[in-house]
Scaffold this motif. Structure first.
Motif, PDB file in Angstrom:
ATOM      1  N   GLU A 218      46.200 -41.315  -4.469  1.00  0.00           N
ATOM      2  CA  GLU A 218      47.149 -41.662  -3.453  1.00  0.00           C
ATOM      3  C   GLU A 218      48.495 -42.130  -3.770  1.00  0.00           C
ATOM      4  OE1 GLU A 218      45.342 -43.811  -0.068  1.00  0.00           O
ATOM      5  OE2 GLU A 218      43.697 -42.436  -0.031  1.00  0.00           O
ATOM      6  N   HIS A 219      48.557 -43.341  -4.408  1.00  0.00           N
ATOM      7  CA  HIS A 219      49.767 -43.717  -4.997  1.00  0.00           C
ATOM      8  C   HIS A 219      50.573 -42.930  -5.843  1.00  0.00           C
ATOM      9  CE1 HIS A 219      48.082 -47.555  -3.112  1.00  0.00           C
ATOM     10  NE2 HIS A 219      47.492 -47.985  -4.087  1.00  0.00           N
ATOM     11  N   LEU A 220      49.739 -42.363  -6.971  1.00  0.00           N
ATOM     12  CA  LEU A 220      50.653 -41.294  -7.494  1.00  0.00           C
ATOM     13  C   LEU A 220      51.098 -40.080  -6.933  1.00  0.00           C
ATOM     14  CD1 LEU A 220      47.738 -41.291 -10.638  1.00  0.00           C
ATOM     15  CD2 LEU A 220      50.297 -42.296 -10.604  1.00  0.00           C
ATOM     16  N   ASN A 221      50.373 -39.654  -5.832  1.00  0.00           N
ATOM     17  CA  ASN A 221      50.878 -38.649  -5.065  1.00  0.00           C
ATOM     18  C   ASN A 221      52.053 -38.933  -4.326  1.00  0.00           C
ATOM     19  OD1 ASN A 221      49.079 -35.687  -5.199  1.00  0.00           O
ATOM     20  ND2 ASN A 221      47.789 -37.277  -5.298  1.00  0.00           N
ATOM     21  N   GLU A 222      52.190 -40.184  -3.809  1.00  0.00           N
ATOM     22  CA  GLU A 222      53.153 -40.516  -3.077  1.00  0.00           C
ATOM     23  C   GLU A 222      54.409 -40.714  -3.996  1.00  0.00           C
ATOM     24  OE1 GLU A 222      51.692 -44.108  -1.362  1.00  0.00           O
ATOM     25  OE2 GLU A 222      50.468 -43.202   0.232  1.00  0.00           O
ATOM     26  N   SER A 223      54.421 -41.493  -5.303  1.00  0.00           N
ATOM     27  CA  SER A 223      55.267 -41.243  -6.094  1.00  0.00           C
ATOM     28  C   SER A 223      55.878 -39.887  -6.727  1.00  0.00           C
ATOM     29  CB  SER A 223      54.778 -42.004  -7.551  1.00  0.00           C
ATOM     30  OG  SER A 223      54.492 -43.410  -7.047  1.00  0.00           O
ATOM     31  N   GLN A 224      55.022 -38.686  -6.769  1.00  0.00           N
ATOM     32  CA  GLN A 224      55.226 -37.578  -7.005  1.00  0.00           C
ATOM     33  C   GLN A 224      56.097 -36.884  -5.975  1.00  0.00           C
ATOM     34  OE1 GLN A 224      54.928 -35.760  -9.869  1.00  0.00           O
ATOM     35  NE2 GLN A 224      56.349 -34.586  -8.912  1.00  0.00           N
ATOM     36  N   GLN A 225      55.493 -37.134  -4.553  1.00  0.00           N
ATOM     37  CA  GLN A 225      56.661 -36.676  -3.420  1.00  0.00           C
ATOM     38  C   GLN A 225      58.204 -37.166  -3.435  1.00  0.00           C
ATOM     39  OE1 GLN A 225      55.408 -34.169  -1.599  1.00  0.00           O
ATOM     40  NE2 GLN A 225      57.620 -34.315  -1.086  1.00  0.00           N
ATOM     41  N   ILE A 226      58.021 -38.464  -3.961  1.00  0.00           N
ATOM     42  CA  ILE A 226      59.292 -39.071  -3.694  1.00  0.00           C
ATOM     43  C   ILE A 226      60.185 -38.502  -4.867  1.00  0.00           C
ATOM     44  CG2 ILE A 226      60.681 -41.376  -4.482  1.00  0.00           C
ATOM     45  CD1 ILE A 226      58.456 -42.970  -3.410  1.00  0.00           C
ATOM     46  N   ILE A 227      59.468 -38.144  -6.341  1.00  0.00           N
ATOM     47  CA  ILE A 227      60.273 -37.541  -7.361  1.00  0.00           C
ATOM     48  C   ILE A 227      60.647 -35.852  -6.651  1.00  0.00           C
ATOM     49  CG2 ILE A 227      60.062 -36.532  -9.509  1.00  0.00           C
ATOM     50  CD1 ILE A 227      58.324 -38.798 -10.252  1.00  0.00           C
ATOM     51  N   ASN A 228      59.791 -35.396  -6.055  1.00  0.00           N
ATOM     52  CA  ASN A 228      60.226 -33.986  -5.612  1.00  0.00           C
ATOM     53  C   ASN A 228      61.206 -33.926  -4.431  1.00  0.00           C
ATOM     54  OD1 ASN A 228      57.761 -33.092  -6.817  1.00  0.00           O
ATOM     55  ND2 ASN A 228      56.404 -32.976  -5.456  1.00  0.00           N
ATOM     56  N   ASP A 229      61.376 -34.826  -3.638  1.00  0.00           N
ATOM     57  CA  ASP A 229      62.441 -34.993  -2.897  1.00  0.00           C
ATOM     58  C   ASP A 229      63.781 -35.322  -3.470  1.00  0.00           C
ATOM     59  OD1 ASP A 229      60.517 -34.777  -0.823  1.00  0.00           O
ATOM     60  OD2 ASP A 229      60.590 -36.994  -0.304  1.00  0.00           O
ATOM     61  N   ARG A 230      63.802 -36.082  -4.525  1.00  0.00           N
ATOM     62  CA  ARG A 230      64.927 -36.388  -5.187  1.00  0.00           C
ATOM     63  C   ARG A 230      65.294 -34.992  -6.182  1.00  0.00           C
ATOM     64  NH1 ARG A 230      69.915 -37.936  -5.505  1.00  0.00           N
ATOM     65  NH2 ARG A 230      70.613 -38.785  -7.671  1.00  0.00           N
ATOM     66  N   VAL A 231      64.402 -34.426  -6.666  1.00  0.00           N
ATOM     67  CA  VAL A 231      64.844 -33.364  -7.446  1.00  0.00           C
ATOM     68  C   VAL A 231      65.470 -32.135  -6.447  1.00  0.00           C
ATOM     69  CG1 VAL A 231      63.873 -31.531  -8.822  1.00  0.00           C
ATOM     70  CG2 VAL A 231      63.264 -33.772  -9.416  1.00  0.00           C
ATOM     71  N   GLN A 232      64.538 -32.003  -5.428  1.00  0.00           N
ATOM     72  CA  GLN A 232      65.079 -31.010  -4.320  1.00  0.00           C
ATOM     73  C   GLN A 232      66.733 -31.242  -3.975  1.00  0.00           C
ATOM     74  OE1 GLN A 232      62.682 -30.593  -1.027  1.00  0.00           O
ATOM     75  NE2 GLN A 232      63.627 -28.701  -0.277  1.00  0.00           N
ATOM     76  N   GLU A 233      67.014 -32.398  -3.867  1.00  0.00           N
ATOM     77  CA  GLU A 233      68.458 -33.097  -3.415  1.00  0.00           C
ATOM     78  C   GLU A 233      69.207 -32.844  -4.584  1.00  0.00           C
ATOM     79  OE1 GLU A 233      70.451 -37.011  -2.178  1.00  0.00           O
ATOM     80  OE2 GLU A 233      68.451 -37.265  -2.216  1.00  0.00           O
ATOM     81  N   VAL A 234      68.825 -33.062  -5.632  1.00  0.00           N
ATOM     82  CA  VAL A 234      69.715 -32.906  -6.972  1.00  0.00           C
ATOM     83  C   VAL A 234      69.969 -31.354  -7.223  1.00  0.00           C
ATOM     84  CG1 VAL A 234      70.072 -33.180  -9.603  1.00  0.00           C
ATOM     85  CG2 VAL A 234      69.468 -35.170  -7.887  1.00  0.00           C
ATOM     86  N   SER A 235      68.721 -30.564  -7.058  1.00  0.00           N
ATOM     87  CA  SER A 235      68.951 -29.101  -7.381  1.00  0.00           C
ATOM     88  C   SER A 235      69.894 -28.381  -6.614  1.00  0.00           C
ATOM     89  CB  SER A 235      67.551 -28.531  -7.358  1.00  0.00           C
ATOM     90  OG  SER A 235      66.530 -28.988  -8.213  1.00  0.00           O
ATOM     91  N   LYS A 236      70.083 -29.009  -5.336  1.00  0.00           N
ATOM     92  CA  LYS A 236      71.032 -28.113  -4.376  1.00  0.00           C
ATOM     93  C   LYS A 236      72.614 -28.125  -5.108  1.00  0.00           C
ATOM     94  CE  LYS A 236      68.888 -29.489  -0.217  1.00  0.00           C
ATOM     95  NZ  LYS A 236      69.147 -30.157   1.197  1.00  0.00           N
ATOM     96  N   ASP A 237      72.793 -29.056  -5.954  1.00  0.00           N
ATOM     97  CA  ASP A 237      74.184 -29.282  -6.670  1.00  0.00           C
ATOM     98  C   ASP A 237      74.084 -28.719  -8.017  1.00  0.00           C
ATOM     99  OD1 ASP A 237      76.984 -30.003  -6.549  1.00  0.00           O
ATOM    100  OD2 ASP A 237      76.406 -31.698  -7.954  1.00  0.00           O
ATOM    101  N   LEU A 238      73.001 -28.640  -8.517  1.00  0.00           N
ATOM    102  CA  LEU A 238      72.579 -28.337 -10.017  1.00  0.00           C
ATOM    103  C   LEU A 238      72.344 -26.632  -9.910  1.00  0.00           C
ATOM    104  CD1 LEU A 238      70.436 -30.803 -11.897  1.00  0.00           C
ATOM    105  CD2 LEU A 238      72.704 -30.437 -12.239  1.00  0.00           C
ATOM    106  N   ILE A 239      71.623 -26.244  -9.311  1.00  0.00           N
ATOM    107  CA  ILE A 239      71.210 -24.729  -9.323  1.00  0.00           C
ATOM    108  C   ILE A 239      71.715 -23.912  -8.536  1.00  0.00           C
ATOM    109  CG2 ILE A 239      69.006 -23.601  -9.329  1.00  0.00           C
ATOM    110  CD1 ILE A 239      67.697 -26.088  -9.924  1.00  0.00           C
ATOM    111  N   THR A 240      72.134 -22.382  -8.925  1.00  0.00           N
ATOM    112  CA  THR A 240      72.594 -21.486  -7.913  1.00  0.00           C
ATOM    113  C   THR A 240      71.733 -20.416  -8.393  1.00  0.00           C
ATOM    114  OG1 THR A 240      74.417 -20.782  -9.294  1.00  0.00           O
ATOM    115  CG2 THR A 240      74.716 -22.233  -7.547  1.00  0.00           C
ATOM    116  N   THR A 241      71.278 -19.384  -7.677  1.00  0.00           N
ATOM    117  CA  THR A 241      70.573 -18.186  -8.043  1.00  0.00           C
ATOM    118  C   THR A 241      71.093 -16.982  -7.307  1.00  0.00           C
ATOM    119  OG1 THR A 241      68.506 -19.271  -8.004  1.00  0.00           O
ATOM    120  CG2 THR A 241      68.282 -16.856  -7.734  1.00  0.00           C
ATOM    121  N   GLU A 242      71.561 -16.149  -8.313  1.00  0.00           N
ATOM    122  CA  GLU A 242      72.329 -14.768  -7.814  1.00  0.00           C
ATOM    123  C   GLU A 242      71.307 -13.557  -8.473  1.00  0.00           C
ATOM    124  OE1 GLU A 242      76.154 -14.602  -9.267  1.00  0.00           O
ATOM    125  OE2 GLU A 242      76.575 -16.386  -8.353  1.00  0.00           O
TER     126      GLU A 242
END
Length: 438
Positions: A218-242
């Motif tokens: 449960e703790h590990l999955n909560e930590s992973q969700q925090i990471i996923n949220d952060r990566v999703q936020e950063v990816s908006k600035d880092l990644i583009t798809t065409e």
């Protein structure tokens, strides 16, 4: 256990109660108990059984047992046989991986053909802990330590909250029969080594290891969700798809404090695993590239370009367009028609003098040394220079198509520039319009 199972379904898997389900039943205790619990809970399900033909008469006995179980429960049963050893040899896989690939491919095919929404498997808490330990010994990121997902696409595992002992006690108390697979006792397989040699030691150290493990998950999955949220936020600035090309901006990535970690989170689902090589690609020369089984990663100036590999090898390097054909869909969608239009309206179309072109026309990939006579300028120009002027990436160049006459005279760098030798004029009698229809 039945009441706990029903409560578990109501709390976490209520969507199953209104769906047609397929339960994967091997004949072993976990999947057989799952079938009985589903029956007692009034779920709408059928059974699916794979005979991998690895244990001769025992495999056939398992298949017969599952058919009889379906009859007792009054449900539909689907069975199939696989030449698993041959498949494993042909695809250079272990028997376990081959069997997993075969069964899930068949299960998903059944879902589609027979109108079932989910396949249910009998994985339990012990299986989850075993997977955790296997991933830990092989080396993994945090995601590899978050356990088997309860829901993964159309696969659901409603017994993950229950231990093997709970399942066995329920089976004995309710006089439920099951089949024993003798290979489960062999320690030649990694999972069985963990099950029979490592888990007993952990349980001796901590008799409540399974409950402790579930809390840790449960703790590990909560930590992973925090990471996923952060990566999703950063990816908006880092990644583009065409189109089919994904770009990772290296200038922005290099400003981050943990670029290797971000690259892992962005790319690991595409099959890349050599993370030092991926990190080295960031500072490599343009043109350097890495491959996974399904994707290609290319360094192109200030970007990493990610594209899926055509693993089926279906794309050819050239295609003919015969006279009178009004439309093609391969390799690109294009319409060919007579027109009264004098000029092209955008870069996705050209107007040519039909008397100046000879059929069949050819669509092909560009080649080094290709030369055209572009509209809007005098003289000739190398296609490679045109690409440079347009600042195309390496993958964009590779994906570019050239339309030529049958004599190999370039008519159009598709979507970029027309050759002026085929333009219409005041003397033109008939015109042809070629247009992309994306």
């Amino acid at each position: 256990m039945l009441l706990n199972f029903q409560k578990h379904i109501d709390t976490h898997f209520s969507f199953l109660k209104s769906q047609k389900l397929l339960i994967a039943v091997s004949g072993g205790i976990d999947s057989v108990v799952l079938a009985h619990l589903a029956h007692q809970t009034n779920l709408d399900f059928a059974l699916g059984h794979c005979n991998f033909q690895l244990r001769e008469e025992e495999s056939d006995g398992d298949e017969l047992f599952v058919k009889e179980l379906a009859q007792k429960l009054g449900v539909q049963v689907y069975t199939t046989k696989f030449a698993t050893e041959t498949y494993a040899q042909e695809h250079k896989l272990s028997i376990q991986v081959a069997a997993r690939n075969l069964r899930y491919e068949w299960f998903y095919q059944l879902l589609k053909e027979q109108g079932y929404q989910y396949v249910l498997t009998g994985h339990n808490t012990n299986d989850n802990l075993e997977t955790f330990l296997i991933n830990l010994t092989r080396g993994t990121g945090l995601e590899g330590l978050t356990g088997i997902p309860p829901v993964n696409d159309q696969t659901v595992r409603p017994l993950l909250a229950f231990s093997r002992d709970e399942i066995k006690m329920y089976a004995i108390k309710n006089e439920i029969e099951w089949r024993e697979d003798r290979s489960n006792a062999s320690v030649k397989y990694v999972r069985n080594k963990v099950r029979h040699q490592i888990l007993p030691v952990l349980q001796d150290i901590n008799p409540h290891i399974l409950e402790t493990f579930k809390k840790s998950l449960e703790h590990l999955n909560e930590s992973q969700q925090i990471i996923n949220d952060r990566v999703q936020e950063v990816s908006k600035d880092l990644i583009t798809t065409e189109g089919n090309i994904t770009r990772i901006n290296l200038k922005k990535l290099n400003k981050s404090s943990h670029k290797k970690a971000y690259l892992y989170q962005i790319l690991h689902t595409y099959g890349f695993s050599e993370w030092n090589d991926v990190l080295d690609l960031v500072s490599a020369q343009s043109g350097k590239q890495l491959f996974s089984a399904t994707h290609r990663l290319v360094k192109d100036r200030d970007y990493l370009l990610l594209v899926e590999i055509d693993t089926k090898g279906t794309e050819k390097s050239s295609y003919l367009i015969k006279e009178g054909v009004p439309y093609i869909s391969t390799p690109i969608p294009m319409k060919i028609e007579s027109t009264l239009q004098d000029k092209a309206e955008n870069s996705d179309e050209i107007i040519v003098d039909s008397d100046l072109i000879s059929f069949p026309l050819i669509l092909r990939k560009w080649k080094h040394g290709d030369i055209m006579y572009p509209t809007g300028m005098s003289g000739s120009k190398k296609i490679s220079q045109l690409f440079k002027d347009k600042k195309l990436s390496l993958l964009e160049k590779e994906n570019c198509w050239i339309l030529t006459s049958y004599e190999n005279e370039i008519i159009w760098v598709v979507g970029l520039r027309q050759d002026r030798r085929f333009l219409t004029n005041s003397q033109t009698l008939t015109k042809v319009k070629l247009s992309l229809t994306y």
